[in-house]
Design an enzyme around this catalytic site. Structure first.
Site, PDB file in Angstrom:
ATOM      1  N   HIS A 156      -5.531 -29.072  13.075  1.00 60.15           N
ATOM      2  CA  HIS A 156      -6.801 -28.322  13.168  1.00 60.15           C
ATOM      3  C   HIS A 156      -6.585 -26.950  13.804  1.00 60.15           C
ATOM      4  O   HIS A 156      -7.498 -26.398  14.396  1.00 60.15           O
ATOM      5  CB  HIS A 156      -7.855 -29.099  13.973  1.00 60.15           C
ATOM      6  CG  HIS A 156      -8.030 -30.522  13.535  1.00 60.15           C
ATOM      7  ND1 HIS A 156      -8.973 -30.918  12.615  1.00 60.15           N
ATOM      8  CD2 HIS A 156      -7.356 -31.642  13.884  1.00 60.15           C
ATOM      9  CE1 HIS A 156      -8.888 -32.227  12.421  1.00 60.15           C
ATOM     10  NE2 HIS A 156      -7.907 -32.695  13.162  1.00 60.15           N
ATOM     11  N   SER A 277       0.836   1.254   9.192  1.00 61.36           N
ATOM     12  CA  SER A 277      -0.508   1.678   8.832  1.00 61.36           C
ATOM     13  C   SER A 277      -0.518   3.192   8.735  1.00 61.36           C
ATOM     14  O   SER A 277       0.138   3.876   9.521  1.00 61.36           O
ATOM     15  CB  SER A 277      -1.499   1.219   9.904  1.00 61.36           C
ATOM     16  OG  SER A 277      -2.672   2.005   9.827  1.00 61.36           O
ATOM     17  N   LYS A 283       0.605  -0.148  14.467  1.00 56.97           N
ATOM     18  CA  LYS A 283       0.524  -1.338  13.624  1.00 56.97           C
ATOM     19  C   LYS A 283       1.845  -1.668  12.944  1.00 56.97           C
ATOM     20  O   LYS A 283       2.579  -0.798  12.508  1.00 56.97           O
ATOM     21  CB  LYS A 283      -0.530  -1.133  12.509  1.00 56.97           C
ATOM     22  CG  LYS A 283      -1.952  -1.094  12.990  1.00 56.97           C
ATOM     23  CD  LYS A 283      -2.507  -2.465  13.386  1.00 56.97           C
ATOM     24  CE  LYS A 283      -2.731  -3.380  12.202  1.00 56.97           C
ATOM     25  NZ  LYS A 283      -3.798  -2.913  11.332  1.00 56.97           N
ATOM     26  N   GLU A 290       1.247 -11.593   3.597  1.00 58.69           N
ATOM     27  CA  GLU A 290      -0.129 -11.567   3.074  1.00 58.69           C
ATOM     28  C   GLU A 290      -0.145 -11.636   1.552  1.00 58.69           C
ATOM     29  O   GLU A 290      -0.965 -12.326   0.946  1.00 58.69           O
ATOM     30  CB  GLU A 290      -0.830 -10.288   3.530  1.00 58.69           C
ATOM     31  CG  GLU A 290      -1.104 -10.240   5.015  1.00 58.69           C
ATOM     32  CD  GLU A 290      -1.532  -8.845   5.440  1.00 58.69           C
ATOM     33  OE1 GLU A 290      -2.740  -8.585   5.456  1.00 58.69           O
ATOM     34  OE2 GLU A 290      -0.647  -8.005   5.726  1.00 58.69           O
TER      35      GLU A 290
END
Ligand code: ARG
Length: 419
Positions: A156, A277, A283, A290
């Site tokens: 979970h 970025s 970043k 992804e």
């Protein structure tokens, strides 16, 4: 305009029809395989005495030239070439005007298309399977590097029990190992030659389908000519294997995304496998992970789209079946770029085993193991589950070595099978 049909047609095909029905824009990938199929068929014709050996030789030489020209980009495609099969045949007629027209005897585009597609998948499906083996290797290498590092295992997405980093990484490896076996299994059923099925009912010509299958490198010959030209299970099965592998890649990608956040801090991607970025200099983005997650959507879409195309089709060939190619080509191409990127990210990411150990150091994570220890001393589990036991022994070591030897043996067997 040279077409494979239209002998009794009065009007030229409408440009809208051609634009809508063409498949050359994507099925040119089948050029080598289509030439191989025509070559095997020409040899079958010459063995049956329907063309001379000399004619067969000229045809084979011309087909080699056509395949070479298509590969080099020198091949002059015609705007009227409806598909790769039309283009190859047009060129054959131009280059061998005497023998070229004889090669079509006993061959339909229906058995030709699916023979070429099966051949293509047997050849290219192996590359996907081998590439997935390399991802498994990468996960195993990292597991070997960290035999003792502990991390929290989750259920979970809540910290549940401590596990070793190696054990967790190998969980992904086992999933990909099943994927590779699924692909091999599907490729086994792909390895069947439909050549000789003709349009759907075979041919009255005495052509040796077994010899043609053998010439093409197929292991088996289709038994039922109607099934041979209608069946696209082999495409659906491979797309299913790719979709499931894509889901596994997505789950690995999701964990890389989580682990590389400041909140988890379990891992950092190497610069070579991260992106920056344009706006925020601090970043470091896990785009590979992804996109691995994102590509699963298209791999699932390829499978469901194909199944939807197939579901209402009466036997035998229907033009709808032309829609079988893009999902397969796209799935294979997606995998062949995704898996190496993911394997590279896995190989080069830095694990912060101290951060993992701190997160796993929470005494509460041992509660289950301790409760189980109490059970071995005779305490009923329900009571053990309620007991406050902060000083009892830790979890038994998981057999990472046994897992690694299992995977080693399995990968060796897979690679031997892939030749
Ligand atoms: N490009 C078509 C396909 O991929 C060729 C087959 C067309 N066959 C036919 N009999 N009209 O399926």
């Amino acid at each position: 305009m040279t077409k494979l049909w239209g002998g009794r047609f009065g009007d030229e095909p409408a440009p809208e029809l051609l634009a809508f029905t063409e498949s050359l824009s994507f099925d040119r990938l089948l050029a080598n395989e289509d030439c191989a199929v025509l070559a095997a068929h020409s040899r079958a014709l010459s063995r049956a005495g329907l063309i001379t050996d000399a004619e067969a030789d000229t045809v084979l030489t011309a087909l080699e030239g056509i395949a070479r020209d298509i590969a080099s980009g020198a091949f002059p495609f015609d705007p009227g070439d409806e598909d790769i099969h039309t283009a190859v045949e047009r060129a054959l007629l131009e280059r061998v005007p005497d023998a070229g027209p004889k090669v079509r005897a006993g061959l339909s585009r229906n058995d030709r298309v699916v023979s070429a597609l099966r051949l293509w998948l047997v050849r290219h499906g192996r590359s996907v399977a081998l590439s997935a083996c390399d991802l498994i290797d990468a996960l195993m290498e990292r597991a070997r590097e960290h035999p003792d590092a502990l991390m929290p295992g989750y259920t979970h997405l809540q910290r549940a029990q401590p596990v070793s980093l190696a054990h967790h990484l190998l969980a992904h490896a086992f999933a990909f190992e099943r994927d590779v076996r699924r692909m091999l299994d599907a490729l086994g059923r792909t390895d069947v030659s439909p050549l000789g099925a003709g349009a759907l009912a075979g041919s009255t010509l005495e052509l040796d389908a077994h010899r043609s299958a053998h010439d093409l490198g197929f292991g088996f010959v289709a038994s039922n000519s109607i099934d041979a030209v209608s069946d696209r299970d082999f495409v659906a099965e491979f797309c299913a294997a790719l979709a499931i592998a894509g889901v596994h890649a997505s789950r690995l990608g999701e964990e890389i995304v989580l682990w590389t956040t400041a909140e988890f801090g379990f891992a950092e991607l190497s610069d070579a496998y991260a992106t920056g970025s344009s706006l925020m200099p601090q970043k470091k983005n896990p785009d590979v992970a992804e996109l691995a997650r994102g590509k699963a959507g298209r791999l699932i879409g390829n499978l469901t789209g194909l199944l939807a195309t197939l579901k209402g089709l009466p036997l035998a060939y229907n033009r709808d079946l032309q829609e079988d190619k893009e999902p397969l080509f796209d799935g294979v191409a997606t995998m062949l770029t995704m898996i190496p990127a993911l394997a590279g990210a896995v190989r080069t990411m830095r694990f912060d085993t101290d951060a993992m150990a701190r997160a796993a150091g929470d005494d509460m994570l041992l509660a289950t193991d301790i409760a189980e220890h109490l059970v071995t001393t005779g305490v009923p589990f329900r009571d053990a589950h309620e007991t406050d036991t902060r000083n009892a022994p830790g979890p038994s070591a998981s057999s990472v070595d046994a897992q690694l030897s299992h995977l080693d043996a399995s990968l060796k067997q897979i690679r031997d099978a892939l030749g």
